[in-house]
Design a protein around this motif. Sequence first.
Motif, short mmCIF file in Angstrom:
data_model
loop_
_atom_site.label_atom_id
_atom_site.label_comp_id
_atom_site.label_asym_id
_atom_site.label_seq_id
_atom_site.Cartn_x
_atom_site.Cartn_y
_atom_site.Cartn_z
N GLU A 141 -7.09 -2.67 -8.79
CA GLU A 141 -7.78 -3.49 -7.79
C GLU A 141 -9.20 -3.89 -8.24
OE1 GLU A 141 -6.10 -4.29 -5.23
OE2 GLU A 141 -4.68 -2.67 -4.85
N HIS A 195 -3.97 -7.18 -5.53
CA HIS A 195 -3.41 -7.97 -4.43
C HIS A 195 -3.93 -9.41 -4.56
CE1 HIS A 195 -2.45 -4.15 -2.70
NE2 HIS A 195 -3.69 -3.86 -2.38
N SER A 210 0.85 -1.18 0.00
CA SER A 210 0.00 0.00 0.00
C SER A 210 0.90 1.25 0.00
CB SER A 210 -0.87 -0.03 1.26
OG SER A 210 -1.58 1.16 1.39
N GLN A 226 -9.70 2.39 -8.75
CA GLN A 226 -9.70 1.79 -7.42
C GLN A 226 -11.00 2.06 -6.69
OE1 GLN A 226 -6.07 2.63 -5.25
NE2 GLN A 226 -6.43 0.94 -3.84
N PHE A 227 -11.64 3.20 -7.03
CA PHE A 227 -12.95 3.46 -6.45
C PHE A 227 -14.02 3.54 -7.53
CE2 PHE A 227 -11.11 3.43 -2.52
CZ PHE A 227 -9.95 4.19 -2.52
N PHE A 228 -13.89 2.68 -8.49
CA PHE A 228 -14.89 2.37 -9.53
C PHE A 228 -15.31 3.56 -10.39
CE2 PHE A 228 -16.61 -0.29 -5.80
CZ PHE A 228 -15.46 -1.02 -5.75
N GLY A 242 -11.07 -6.10 -5.47
CA GLY A 242 -10.89 -5.82 -4.03
C GLY A 242 -12.15 -5.99 -3.20
N ASN A 243 -13.32 -5.83 -3.81
CA ASN A 243 -14.56 -5.88 -3.04
C ASN A 243 -15.39 -7.12 -3.31
OD1 ASN A 243 -15.42 -3.43 -1.33
ND2 ASN A 243 -14.27 -2.56 -3.04
N LEU A 244 -14.76 -8.17 -3.83
CA LEU A 244 -15.52 -9.35 -4.20
C LEU A 244 -15.20 -10.54 -3.31
CD1 LEU A 244 -15.05 -9.05 -8.08
CD2 LEU A 244 -16.99 -8.29 -6.71
N ASP A 298 -2.48 -4.67 0.54
CA ASP A 298 -1.62 -5.77 0.12
C ASP A 298 -1.53 -6.78 1.26
OD1 ASP A 298 1.26 -5.06 1.67
OD2 ASP A 298 -0.09 -3.39 1.28
N GLY A 343 -10.04 -4.55 2.12
CA GLY A 343 -10.22 -4.85 0.71
C GLY A 343 -9.17 -4.23 -0.21
N SER A 378 -24.59 -3.11 -4.56
CA SER A 378 -23.62 -3.41 -3.51
C SER A 378 -22.22 -3.04 -4.01
CB SER A 378 -23.67 -4.91 -3.17
OG SER A 378 -22.99 -5.66 -4.17
N GLY A 379 -21.23 -3.03 -3.07
CA GLY A 379 -19.87 -2.67 -3.44
C GLY A 379 -19.32 -3.54 -4.56
N GLY A 380 -19.53 -4.84 -4.40
CA GLY A 380 -19.02 -5.77 -5.40
C GLY A 380 -19.79 -5.66 -6.72
N GLU A 381 -21.04 -5.29 -6.66
CA GLU A 381 -21.81 -5.11 -7.89
C GLU A 381 -21.32 -3.87 -8.64
OE1 GLU A 381 -25.94 -7.25 -6.33
OE2 GLU A 381 -25.73 -5.09 -6.17
N GLN A 382 -21.04 -2.81 -7.91
CA GLN A 382 -20.50 -1.60 -8.56
C GLN A 382 -19.17 -1.91 -9.23
OE1 GLN A 382 -20.40 1.98 -6.10
NE2 GLN A 382 -22.14 1.23 -4.92
N ARG A 396 -18.19 -4.71 -10.40
CA ARG A 396 -18.37 -5.52 -11.61
C ARG A 396 -18.94 -4.70 -12.77
NH1 ARG A 396 -21.75 -10.37 -9.63
NH2 ARG A 396 -21.97 -9.25 -7.66
N SER A 405 -21.03 -11.53 -3.05
CA SER A 405 -21.34 -10.15 -3.41
C SER A 405 -22.85 -10.02 -3.60
CB SER A 405 -20.60 -9.83 -4.72
OG SER A 405 -20.98 -8.56 -5.20
N GLN A 420 -17.55 0.56 3.51
CA GLN A 420 -16.96 -0.13 2.35
C GLN A 420 -16.23 0.85 1.43
OE1 GLN A 420 -19.76 -2.77 0.49
NE2 GLN A 420 -18.16 -3.90 -0.59
N PHE A 421 -16.69 2.11 1.45
CA PHE A 421 -15.96 3.12 0.69
C PHE A 421 -15.41 4.21 1.60
CE2 PHE A 421 -16.75 0.86 -2.94
CZ PHE A 421 -18.08 0.47 -2.98
N ARG A 462 -6.85 2.72 5.85
CA ARG A 462 -6.25 2.62 7.18
C ARG A 462 -6.61 3.81 8.06
NH1 ARG A 462 -0.22 1.59 6.06
NH2 ARG A 462 -0.68 2.01 3.87
N HIS A 515 -13.97 -10.49 3.19
CA HIS A 515 -13.65 -11.65 2.36
C HIS A 515 -12.25 -12.15 2.77
CE1 HIS A 515 -16.91 -10.33 -0.08
NE2 HIS A 515 -16.28 -9.31 -0.61
#
Lengths: 222, 222
Positions: free
Chosen positions: A166, A199, A39, A89-91, A169-171, B172, B169, A142-146, A148, B39, B89-90, B148, B199
């Motif tokens: 990344e 990662h 990071s 990284q933040f979609f 990262g949210n899946l 590293d 999420g 959801s986070g993982g849906e966004q 995707r 997800s 999550q964000f 963090r 996860h």
Amino acid sequence: ILRAVNLNKAFFMGEAIYAVNNVSLTVGKGEFVAIVGPSGSGKSTLLSLLGGLDRPISGDVILDGQRYSKLSENGLALLRRRHLGFVFQFFNLIPHLSALENVALPMRFNRLARTAVTARAQELLETVGLGSRLRHLPLQLSGGEQQRVAIARALANNPAVVLADEPTGNLDSKTREEMASLFEKLNREQGQTFVVVTHDEGLTGCAHRVIHMRDGQIEKIA
Amino acid sequence: ILRAVNLNKAFFMGEAIYAVNNVSLTVGKGEFVAIVGPSGSGKSTLLSLLGGLDRPISGDVILDGQRYSKLSENGLALLRRRHLGFVFQFFNLIPHLSALENVALPMRFNRLARTAVTARAQELLETVGLGSRLRHLPLQLSGGEQQRVAIARALANNPAVVLADEPTGNLDSKTREEMASLFEKLNREQGQTFVVVTHDEGLTGCAHRVIHMRDGQIEKIA
Ligand SMILES: Nc1ncnc2c1ncn2[C@@H]1O[C@H](COP(=O)(O)OP(=O)(O)OP(=O)(O)O)[C@@H](O)[C@H]1O
Ligand SMILES: Nc1ncnc2c1ncn2[C@@H]1O[C@H](COP(=O)(O)OP(=O)(O)OP(=O)(O)O)[C@@H](O)[C@H]1O
Ligand SMILES: [Mg+2]
Ligand SMILES: [Mg+2]
């Protein structure tokens, strides 16, 4: 197809922080490159330079023969729209557009018919498991849906290079595996070039090459 | 210390989507609970109900004897500020405040002296490896650094319960391990109660109990 030559990017917070410190790398057409590192080591900054989203303080990036240093802001925007696909990284989805419209957006600049664009956007969303979320707005996902939707959008235009920061990262582990095999399949069957900051060992495992970053520099290319 | 009783939360998009479907669970004081699931299975929605950030359509949440259904919006805001710590999550850091100020913020409502607040905020940031990023604004931090700061902020007030949504999420593997041992240490040495959606198997490994969600329901408690 993508080349970075002596890239430097520093931020000045009292002292200079070299987020990217004299980085050079070459990505071949059809290659799947993973970038890993701690990071804060400069991965997102490097990706934004490779994508022409930010200007280095020195050095250059060349995509398919085009030098970024020679392009205006408009020229860079045009190049990104036509030749690059991004997963941030933040979609960074457009908040007032549905999942379907977000994925269709990169294709609207092509000469495709509306129906073809919508059909392809729907197909991509089904491929990432979101066929039942087409009309949802980003905030209703959801986070993982966004995440995707962002992946589907990055693939929409069959870009010369997909730059993904990344992307998993949210899946959960099952969905992560599905995304890794999707990338691997597109790379193997369609020759899609990928540069993926991650990662996720499921993704680095699919890569032809893994680049390690530390403190703004490339440590070793394995 | 935290109890959910028959929680239901649905969204209406043409048809009803039950993001949380008749969920009940109990968290003991000092317990470390992990919530896992695919997800879209409802984890973030459940966490927002547990934190009083959203109202269920039926059912209730009780924290240390206080029923959320009996509290006004102001009452809930007060309860959250005093007794809960959140990692979203964000991340949701305040964009115009530095890392230090973001972490100090939850403590400003206490009767602590300014110097004590600043000292504790700095100490927490050093604990998560960000001692050299105190003055940075969220936009000047990498993804993992922002995450963090959010962790440090959630711990700042020694809350009754820390509710964390994917707190690692964007990290590293080495930094993820450091965060997992930090949570484990706070739980073991200070009895900090954790409810962590994740996860990350490094975190589930530290948990006393792992709750599995699927399609808005709790599948099994292992
Ligand atoms: N405001 C909303 N309107 C409509 N549907 C919603 C809304 N918020 C969430 N949903 C749906 O509810 C389901 C659960 O969402 P939630 O964010 O709780 O999932 P999650 O388990 O946290 O997923 P992830 O692991 O991807 O973050 C998802 O399928 C999502 O599409
Ligand atoms: N606008 C900025 N101003 C000052 N410092 C910055 C800025 N943007 C990034 N940095 C610093 O540059 C370093 C590299 O940032 P970068 O976002 O590229 O890291 P990263 O490898 O993507 O990290 P992560 O894995 O946490 O996402 C970080 O230490 C960060 O604090
Ligand atoms: Mg990053
Ligand atoms: Mg979620």
